[in-house]
Design an enzyme around this catalytic site. Structure first.
Site, PDB file in Angstrom:
ATOM      1  N   LYS A  83       0.853  -1.186   0.000  1.00 41.28           N
ATOM      2  CA  LYS A  83       0.000   0.000   0.000  1.00 41.28           C
ATOM      3  C   LYS A  83       0.885   1.230   0.000  1.00 41.28           C
ATOM      4  O   LYS A  83       1.766   1.372   0.849  1.00 41.28           O
ATOM      5  CB  LYS A  83      -0.852  -0.030   1.268  1.00 41.28           C
ATOM      6  CG  LYS A  83      -2.241   0.494   1.121  1.00 41.28           C
ATOM      7  CD  LYS A  83      -2.963   0.251   2.441  1.00 41.28           C
ATOM      8  CE  LYS A  83      -4.383   0.700   2.408  1.00 41.28           C
ATOM      9  NZ  LYS A  83      -4.978   0.657   3.742  1.00 41.28           N
TER      10      LYS A  83
HETATM   11  C1  E4P Z   1      -8.425   1.464   3.771  1.00 43.89           C
HETATM   12  O1  E4P Z   1      -7.574   0.760   3.283  1.00 43.89           O
HETATM   13  C2  E4P Z   1      -8.261   2.200   5.038  1.00 43.89           C
HETATM   14  O2  E4P Z   1      -7.554   1.367   5.925  1.00 43.89           O
HETATM   15  C3  E4P Z   1      -9.562   2.513   5.727  1.00 43.89           C
HETATM   16  O3  E4P Z   1     -10.681   2.134   4.972  1.00 43.89           O
HETATM   17  C4  E4P Z   1      -9.618   3.859   6.336  1.00 43.89           C
HETATM   18  O4  E4P Z   1     -10.864   4.036   6.957  1.00 43.89           O
HETATM   19  P1  E4P Z   1     -11.160   5.171   8.039  1.00 43.89           P
HETATM   20  O5  E4P Z   1     -11.441   6.440   7.318  1.00 43.89           O
HETATM   21  O6  E4P Z   1     -12.376   4.662   8.759  1.00 43.89           O
HETATM   22  O7  E4P Z   1      -9.952   5.254   8.926  1.00 43.89           O
END
Ligand code: E4P
Length: 218
Positions: A83
């Site tokens: 990522k």
């Molecule tokens: C995605 O890969 C992220 O980890 C995640 O969906 C972030 O979500 P949040 O805005 O609830 O922290």
């Protein structure tokens, strides 16, 4: 539609994987910090629990260091998706890693133009964060619709739209209507999809009537 779970909690991942309906996992530095565990240890364990892609995020912000981190993370298991943030360095890293044959999830996407850049960089997944847009009174789901509409115009784009920052079951329904490829879902929201009071009531009534027959199937 593929379902990923958005957590680094191995216990929760195991339980969800046991349903047979889990296609992958996304983690981020905040979710890893929440576990209090060693990053490499926890990611390696998750990769053994699920066969599908497991996103593990780099922490560097400069290209050279990001690429080195990405290559190290990719070495953890075959199902790692590295990522990277949607920055200039992140997209350059994305292009280099996909050139190595590594899956890449480009995260922190908040505009359709950013999603076009990620597709051009060969991203395996683009992660638009819908909840965080809704939080600032913008329309997260409109972004998903825009990206899906744009990607379909360009068959050479192979990037999958991974709906992230999901807050409720309604988000999943709307993303599925639009035709998004993947939803990464917090565990409590994923579990809630199974529930309906009419299912519980109906089952209780069927079981009570079955009991009255005095019969057994096995
Ligand atoms: C995605 O890969 C992220 O980890 C995640 O969906 C972030 O979500 P949040 O805005 O609830 O922290």
């Amino acid at each position: 539609m593929k379902f990923f779970v958005d957590t680094a909690d191995v216990g929760e991942i195991r339980e969800l994987a046991d349903t047979g309906l889990l296609d992958g996992v996304t983690t981020n530095p905040s979710l890893v910090a929440k576990t209090g565990r060693d990053f490499f240890e926890v990611v390696a364990e998750i990769c053994q629990v699920v066969e599908g892609p497991v996103s593990a995020e780099v922490a560097a912000t400069e290209f050279d260091a990001m690429l080195a981190e990405g290559r190290k993370l990719a070495g953890i298991a075959d199902n790692i998706a590295v990522k990277v943030p949607l920055t200039r360095a992140g997209l350059k890293t994305c292009k280099a890693l996909t050139g190595d044959g590594v899956k890449v999830n480009v995260t922190l996407c908040f505009s359709a133009n950013q999603a076009i850049l990620a597709a051009k960089a060969g991203a395996t997944f683009i992660s638009p964060f819908i909840g965080r847009l809704d939080d600032i009174a913008m329309d997260g789901m409109q972004l998903i619709e825009d990206i899906c509409d744009i990607y379909v115009n360009y068959p050479s784009f192979t990037t999958e739209v991974l709906v992230a920052s999901i807050r409720s079951p309604k988000d999943i329904l709307e993303a599925a209507r639009i035709g998004a490829d993947v939803a990464t879902i917090p565990p409590n929201v994923l579990w809630s999809l199974f529930n309906h009071p009419l299912t519980d009531n109906g089952l209780a009534a069927f079981l009570a009537d079955w009991e009255k027959t005095g019969q057994s199937i096995l």
